[in-house]
Design an enzyme around this catalytic site. Structure first.
Site, short mmCIF file in Angstrom:
data_model
loop_
_atom_site.label_atom_id
_atom_site.label_comp_id
_atom_site.label_asym_id
_atom_site.label_seq_id
_atom_site.Cartn_x
_atom_site.Cartn_y
_atom_site.Cartn_z
N HIS A 183 -11.56 -6.35 7.60
CA HIS A 183 -12.20 -6.07 6.31
C HIS A 183 -13.46 -5.21 6.49
O HIS A 183 -14.31 -5.17 5.60
CB HIS A 183 -12.61 -7.36 5.59
CG HIS A 183 -11.46 -8.21 5.16
ND1 HIS A 183 -10.74 -8.97 6.04
CD2 HIS A 183 -10.92 -8.40 3.94
CE1 HIS A 183 -9.79 -9.61 5.37
NE2 HIS A 183 -9.87 -9.28 4.10
N GLU A 189 0.84 -1.20 0.00
CA GLU A 189 0.00 0.00 0.00
C GLU A 189 0.87 1.25 0.00
O GLU A 189 0.56 2.25 -0.64
CB GLU A 189 -0.95 0.00 1.20
CG GLU A 189 -2.06 -1.04 1.10
CD GLU A 189 -1.61 -2.46 1.37
OE1 GLU A 189 -0.49 -2.65 1.89
OE2 GLU A 189 -2.37 -3.40 1.04
#
Lengths: 353, 438
Positions: free
Chosen positions: A145, A76
């Site tokens: 998540h 990321e």
């Protein structure tokens, strides 16, 4: 057009009306901007050949080639940093972070770099990037998540934070984000990718095609950043919400027969303060609903703003309905989710005097 | 002591005790220094592989040391870039100017004209020579000790000083720490204080250049200490995955403030060897040898320009001064280190080379040094007319709120109005002469 879109073809087939779910609307927005501007590129884990885990970028690599839509390493930090460099070059990268929960390794690049590039170079360099990321719970994603980290970003000077709640908005807002010269975080409420959610986990979800907000015009249109959407008009109270929670509060109000002035904020930074003030001056009561944890959540900012600016119009204390200050627990997801009971009780409290 | 799982052996365990290794530099203040463990190969002995070669073919170069200038002050071997005398004199001139600039700015900080400064003494070649090997429009993503690039690229020195003084002439509007320059016109990326962040950004820029079929490459500089940052490793991964036209320069100056290079892993391997795990071309270069620095950067630039791949270069050098004006190196390292550093001083070595080939002499050197000092002094005076830090001549108050976003949103408008009101109440008779920024 993906297979899913074909399945969701409008009931009124043969007319020019086109109904898309939020995934297709996002795909459409990307398509439209890529067609218009060669500098728009898409990068992220699995976004290329496969079209993204949620299929938001499906078909785009085929159409625009591998140098404009490509997979990245699972980094990321690398994704956001490369996008900063690409933005400085003159591209308009649209990096995807597969889940908002994974954005943290890229935070320094967002907070210290992308957000401050314009400021620290006095406008010499900019990072016109739109970081797309699915966020929020309600899909049994567990604590890695399901988070809603929007408050982190709204605290950062120089970032814009945008959250659509309908397919129509998703397309129009995303186009605005991509064309914006500031870095934008575009959070996609994944619980409502395929249809609005009433908040009852045991009730079937209606697909977007059954709702007018799924009518998405072809081609180019924009929804300006910083303008809230009036969801319903009512005199009893104002409800400020965004993302999935817009639909939950709408369903609760309908069920309870409450006439609420529901505002879908759409963008948290910049915020439509005028719409908020105007509504509360009319209703005198305010409920704020979001899914993120409570303490220092964006609801706290909204509550402070409402109290500061509308105090003499308020008939009751501002209430917040939020997630709890715990991680999102997988097995107890529906206990965590700020659903109809929590929202209903808050409405009752606000209306009781 | 951490709890052990139920039933596991605690007391009476006959397994050997583990011990933690905490690196320690060889020399502390007062210690006699012996650098004999540093292998310094003979100049000219390192082979120069083809610029388009497979990184696997040049494995040894990540552990060696590319050197051109020998003890006889002559250029040797296949890495000799064979620069003409004018170019060499220009190189020496930029390095001398960089040193003169550092001296004056350091003094300016001590005189209270600014808050902070960072010298690059001993490392001038790693920016000046490297920069000379790039095209003027190749994009550089420097760290904070590459002032030599701006000097080499002809960036107006007054702009550098205006920035350091955060005065009304500072085109960064007094927002950045001194020495964190930015010049788009000179393809010099805005410097960040967070370490290694520019490394993957440079890779992204290089990727963009490749995507657009441009011919410009990118180069970035990072200290050896900062190679421990995750950003550096993201950069290496992206660079190799996309074969980005980028050069990753690692300046191994032995010290990251007071932490020696061992804390970034130098006890185990070289920094150039980081390249191997990624499949990058890796070069380890004598960073005090201006010709070797030029040659290595040129090799890497040619490689990148030919789409043959990215290169990681370790410039093995020594930070002769403190980390910054806020640092006191006498507190943690032997003063002898600087004297004993086996690779000498880059400016002296280049000067001696030019003299050895009959293209320079001590008189001209003296004259050049004097002219450099005079020039910096003159420009400093010009810059001081624009103000020095804390003496009132700064950018207008309102500029604080500009450039956060392209357009001023309502909340910043409100805060800007508040700031103006506050200022009027605080300073009804105007700003005091000293100590308050207007």
């Amino acid at each position: 057009m993906s297979d899913t879109a074909t399945q969701n073809a409008p009931a009124s087939e043969g007319t020019s009306e086109r109904r898309l779910n939020m995934i297709e609307a996002i795909n459409d927005a990307l398509d439209v901007t890529m067609e218009r501007d060669d500098n728009v590129i898409i990068m992220g884990e699995d976004v290329g050949y496969f079209g993204g885990v949620f299929r938001c970028t499906a078909g785009l690599q085929d159409k625009y080639g591998k140098t404009r839509v490509f997979d990245t390493p699972i980094s990321e930090c690398g994704i956001i940093a490369a996008a900063v460099g690409m933005g400085a070059y003159g591209l308009r990268p649209v990096p995807e972070i597969q889940f908002a929960d994974y954005i943290y390794p890229g935070l320094d690049q967002l907070i210290s770099e992308a957000a401050r590039l314009r400021y620290r170079s006095a406008g010499e360099y900019i990072a016109p990037m739109t970081v797309r990321s699915p966020f929020g719970g309600g899909i049994f994603g567990g604590q890695t998540h399901s988070q809603s980290p929007e408050a982190i970003f709204t605290h950062v000077s120089g970032l814009k934070t945008v959250i659509p709640a309908t397919p129509y908005d998703a397309k129009g807002l995303l186009i605005s984000c991509i064309e914006d010269n500031d870095p934008v975080i575009f959070f996609e409420p994944k619980r409502i990718y395929n249809g609005p959610f009433s908040g009852y986990y045991d009730k079937p979800v209606q697909p977007w095609k059954n709702f007018d907000a799924s009518v998405v015009p072809e081609g180019y249109y924009k929804i300006p950043l910083g303008k809230a959407r009036q969801v319903t008009e009512g005199e009893q109270l104002t409800i400020l919400a965004y993302g999935t929670m817009v639909h939950v509060v709408e369903a609760v109000c309908k069920e309870k027969g409450v006439e609420a002035d529901i505002l879908d904020l759409r963008t948290l930074v910049p915020l439509d303060i005028e719409a908020i003030e105007a509504s509360i001056e009319r209703t005198g009561r305010c409920l704020i609903v979001h899914e993120a944890t409570r303490t220092s959540g964006f609801g706290a900012e909204l509550s402070a703003l409402v109290t500061e600016r509308c105090f003499y119009h308020l008939e009751a204390p501002v209430e917040r309905v939020t997630g709890f200050d715990t991680p999102y627990p997988h097995s107890l997801e529906w206990a965590y989710f700020p659903g109809p009971i929590r929202i209903g009780e808050a409405i009752d409290t606000i209306l009781k005097d | 002591m951490a709890d052990r799982p139920e039933g596991s052996a605690a007391k009476g365990d006959n397994r050997p005790k583990l011990s933690l290794h905490v690196p320690e530099p060889k020399y502390r203040p007062g210690d006699a220094v012996d650098f004999s463990h540093i292998e310094v190969p003979e100049a000219g002995t390192t082979p120069r592989p083809d610029e388009a070669c497979d990184p696997a073919e040049m494995r040894d170069l990540a552990f060696g040391l590319v050197r051109v200038l020998g003890d006889d002050n002559q250029a040797h071997g296949p890495w000799d870039p064979k620069l003409d005398a004018d170019t060499l004199r220009a190189m020496l001139g930029h390095m001398a100017m960089t040193r003169a600039f550092d001296e004056r700015m350091f003094r300016g900080q001590r005189q209270g004209k600014t808050s902070f400064y960072m010298k690059c003494t001993g490392e001038e070649a790693t920016s000046v020579s490297a920069s000379m090997a790039l095209a003027a429009d190749d994009m550089v993503f420097p760290s904070y000790r590459q002032q030599g690039i701006l000097i080499q690229r002809g960036y107006p020195m007054i702009e550098m000083i205006n920035q350091i003084y955060s005065n009304r002439g500072d085109k960064l509007k007094g927002r950045q720490l001194p020495i964190m320059y930015s010049s788009r016109e000179h393809s010099f990326f805005t410097i960040s204080g967070n370490l290694a962040t520019q490394t993957p950004q440079a890779v992204g820029w290089a990727m963009a250049s490749a995507m657009k079929g441009d011919s410009r490459i990118a180069a970035t500089w990072v200290g050896e200490g900062s190679t421990a940052e995750g950003d550096f490793h993201s950069a290496c991964t992206f660079a190799t995955v996309y074969n980005a036209p980028v050069i990753l320069n690692v300046i191994n100056n032995q010290w990251a403030i007071s932490s020696f290079s061992g804390f970034a892993g130098a006890e185990r391997t070289t920094f150039a060897a980081r390249a191997l795990g990624y499949g990058l071309a890796g070069l380890r270069v004598d960073g005090n040898d201006a010709l070797a620095c030029y040659a290595a950067e040129q090799w890497a630039a040619n490689r990148a320009r030919a789409n043959a791949g990215p290169t990681l270069i370790e410039f093995f050098t020594y930070r002769a001064e403190g980390h910054s004006t806020s640092d006191d190196p006498t507190g943690y390292r032997s003063a002898q280190e600087r004297e004993e550093w086996p690779l000498g001083d880059p400016v002296m070595r280049l000067k001696n080379h030019l003299i050895a080939i009959g293209e320079w002499d001590e008189e001209r050197q003296e004259k050049m040094d004097l002219e450099a000092a005079e020039h910096v002094k003159k420009v400093t005076k010009e810059a001081e007319a624009n103000g020095i830090l804390g003496h009132g001549l700064h950018h207008p108050f309102r500029t604080m709120f500009e450039d956060v976003f392209e357009e001023l949103p309502w909340h910043l408008k409100e805060q800007a109005e508040q700031a103006v009101r506050e200022r009027e109440t605080k300073f009804p008779e105007g700003l005091p002469a000293k100590g308050v920024q207007g």
